[in-house]
Enzyme design. Structure first.
Site, short mmCIF file in Angstrom:
data_model
loop_
_atom_site.label_atom_id
_atom_site.label_comp_id
_atom_site.label_asym_id
_atom_site.label_seq_id
_atom_site.Cartn_x
_atom_site.Cartn_y
_atom_site.Cartn_z
CE1 TYR A 1 -4.22 1.15 -0.24
CE2 TYR A 1 -4.45 -1.12 0.44
CZ TYR A 1 -4.99 0.02 -0.14
OH TYR A 1 -6.27 0.01 -0.60
CD GLU B 1 -4.68 5.35 0.96
OE1 GLU B 1 -4.50 5.93 2.04
OE2 GLU B 1 -5.75 4.84 0.62
CG ASP C 1 -7.90 10.14 -24.19
OD1 ASP C 1 -6.91 9.38 -24.22
OD2 ASP C 1 -9.03 9.77 -23.80
CB THR D 1 -4.74 3.62 -21.99
OG1 THR D 1 -4.55 3.63 -23.41
CG2 THR D 1 -6.17 4.01 -21.66
CE LYS E 1 -7.10 1.73 -25.05
NZ LYS E 1 -8.07 2.83 -25.02
NE ARG F 1 -7.42 -3.47 -19.50
CZ ARG F 1 -7.68 -3.80 -20.77
NH1 ARG F 1 -7.10 -4.83 -21.32
NH2 ARG F 1 -8.52 -3.09 -21.48
C1 LIG Z 1 -9.09 3.26 -24.30
C2 LIG Z 1 -9.41 4.68 -24.18
C3 LIG Z 1 -9.86 5.24 -22.98
C4 LIG Z 1 -10.26 4.43 -21.78
O1 LIG Z 1 -9.39 3.55 -21.29
P1 LIG Z 1 -9.85 2.39 -20.25
O2 LIG Z 1 -8.54 1.93 -19.75
O3 LIG Z 1 -10.60 1.39 -21.06
O4 LIG Z 1 -10.69 3.02 -19.21
C5 LIG Z 1 -10.06 6.61 -22.93
N1 LIG Z 1 -9.83 7.38 -24.00
C6 LIG Z 1 -9.43 6.88 -25.19
C7 LIG Z 1 -9.19 7.80 -26.34
C8 LIG Z 1 -9.21 5.51 -25.31
O5 LIG Z 1 -8.82 5.03 -26.48
#
Ligand SMILES: *Cc1c(COP(=O)(O)O)cnc(C)c1O
Length: 433
Positions: free
Chosen positions: A44, A46, A190, A216, A219, A225
């Site tokens: 933990y 925090e 994003d 994220t 990807k 993740r």
């Molecule tokens: C995948 C994605 C998210 C969300 O990610 P999670 O890990 O599934 O919550 C947000 N914004 C964009 C542009 C994404 O491609």
């Protein structure tokens, strides 16, 4: 063997023997998976490095600092928070830091290639807690920046969040930055899908134009993740307290303890992304996507925006009067795993959309190149042709039943099974990490 270890083996087999063509997925390295499965998960922590609420955090501090430093270096940003549990909470945290409930945010519609967290009305926090203004694309799927500017100037959102999950073209970050500046809004880029491409320099970086960048890590970045929130020089210039606001929004605002094992996986993925091979990998993702897109179009399929400039493409099945559900099910039976997707101004609902989204990050991780993309295109075309007379019922209540019946029917389809065997043979030659 426990039941769960059998299930993990089954999933491993599935991943090895089929083509991962969902553009948001990837195969993380063994080192990343080991970091995520490590004892770091038992701790933990925090708070932030040097400012924890628990004892015993010397190692956890070093792990988090390493991840931060690598991200700062690779993306060229001033401040990084590596604690967000995933992409959706990361976006929620940015909103929590920078806009009050009821204030206006603006983003790209889900159906035009945006994300649910970008202000999707009614069913998401981003559409319920904030006044959300959304924009779409033209009929050809291309963003009209003049239209974006017009809406932004009329609506004056406090924050614009721009990012894509199914948009095949390169975003004009400079123009988006100018639009945000003209109305004094925060620009949040994003880059969840394209982070790996940006690090490798095969997709333009928004860092000079945005105030905040979220991503994220699982990807194209090929990590665990998780997610990161990054603050740019421009962000600090606009708001000198922005980094603190974001850190406080993550913890204690929306989260408790960080997942140290994930943080370690992020640091591992970032260190892999620093290597010259990663640049080659990202270049190949785009090359593969372009070849796949060309092959599909040459042989009669329609792609949204007419092609791709990144790692993904969306097949528009409307000219064939076919449902995305039917094609996605048939492709899966043939060992090609994709997802159905809305197309611009789709007349069908998101659960039964008219498109198929395809991406190359996963198959490129396995080492596949242009010749394999041609083979895959050939299989896709054969599958589409094979199901061309299958129609989703007009009657809404009949659809789910029909898909279930169709899935059972094609499970025994020799034509699709034969392709699945060929896919398996190809997969054998290109092992997963
Ligand atoms: C995948 C994605 C998210 C969300 O990610 P999670 O890990 O599934 O919550 C947000 N914004 C964009 C542009 C994404 O491609």
């Amino acid at each position: 063997m426990t039941q769960i270890s059998e299930l993990i083996k089954a999933e491993e087999k599935r991943q090895k023997e089929t083509l991962m063509m969902i553009p948001s997925e990837n195969y993380a390295s063994k080192a990343v998976r080991e970091a995520v499965g490590s004892v770091l998960m038992n701790k933990y922590s925090e708070g932030y490095p040097g400012k924890r609420y628990y004892q015993g955090n010397k190692v956890a501090d070093q792990v988090e600092i390493l991840a931060q430093d690598l991200a700062k270096k690779l993306f060229g940003v001033e401040h990084v928070n590596v604690q967000p549990y995933s992409g959706s909470p990361a976006n929620a945290e940015v909103f929590f830091a920078l806009v009050n409930p009821g204030e206006k945010i603006m983003g790209l519609k889900l159906s035009s290639g945006g994300h649910l967290t970008h202000g999707h009305p009614d069913i998401t926090f981003s559409g319920k807690f904030f006044k959300s203004v959304q924009f779409g694309t033209k009929d050809d799927g291309v963003i009209d920046y003049d239209e974006v500017e017009k809406i932004a100037k009329k609506e004056k959102p406090k924050l614009m969040i721009i990012g894509t999950t199914a948009y095949p073209l390169i975003l004009d970050w400079k123009r988006l930055g100018e639009i945000a500046d003209a109305i004094g809004a925060y620009l949040v880029a994003d880059i969840s899908h394209i982070a790996g491409l940006i690090i490798a320099g095969v997709y333009p970086s928004p860092v000079a134009f945005a105030h905040v960048v979220t991503t994220t890590t699982h990807k194209t970045l090929r990590g665990p993740r998780g997610a990161m929130i990054m603050v740019t020089k421009k962000g600090i210039k606009k708001d000198s307290e922005i980094s603190d606001k974001i850190d406080r929004a993550v913890f204690p605002g929306l989260q408790g303890g960080p997942h140290n094992n994930t943080t370690a996986g992020i640091a591992q993925a970032l260190s892999e992304a620093e290597e010259p091979e990663f640049k080659k990998y990202a270049e190949q993702i785009v090359k593969n996507a372009k070849v796949l897109a060309e092959e599909l179009q040459k042989r009669g399929l329609t792609l949204v925006t007419g092609g791709t400039e990144c790692h993904l493409m969306v097949i528009d099945l409307r000219p064939l009067v076919l449902s995305g559900n039917i094609v996605a099910e048939a492709l899966e039976a043939a060992g090609i795993v994709t997802n159905r997707n809305s197309v611009p101004n789709d007349f069908m609902p998101p659960f039964y959309p008219s498109g198929i989204r395809l991406g190359t990050p996963g198959v490129t991780t396995r080492g596949m190149k242009e010749p394999q993309m041609k083979i895959i295109a050939d299989w896709i075309l054969k599958v589409v042709d094979h199901v061309k007379n299958e129609k989703l019922p007009e009657e809404k209540n009949e659809r789910a039943k029909f898909i279930k019946y169709f899935r059972e029917k094609i499970a025994e389809d020799k034509f699709l099974k034969d392709i699945a065997s060929e896919v398996k043979l190809l997969c054998k030659k290109f092992p997963t990490p």
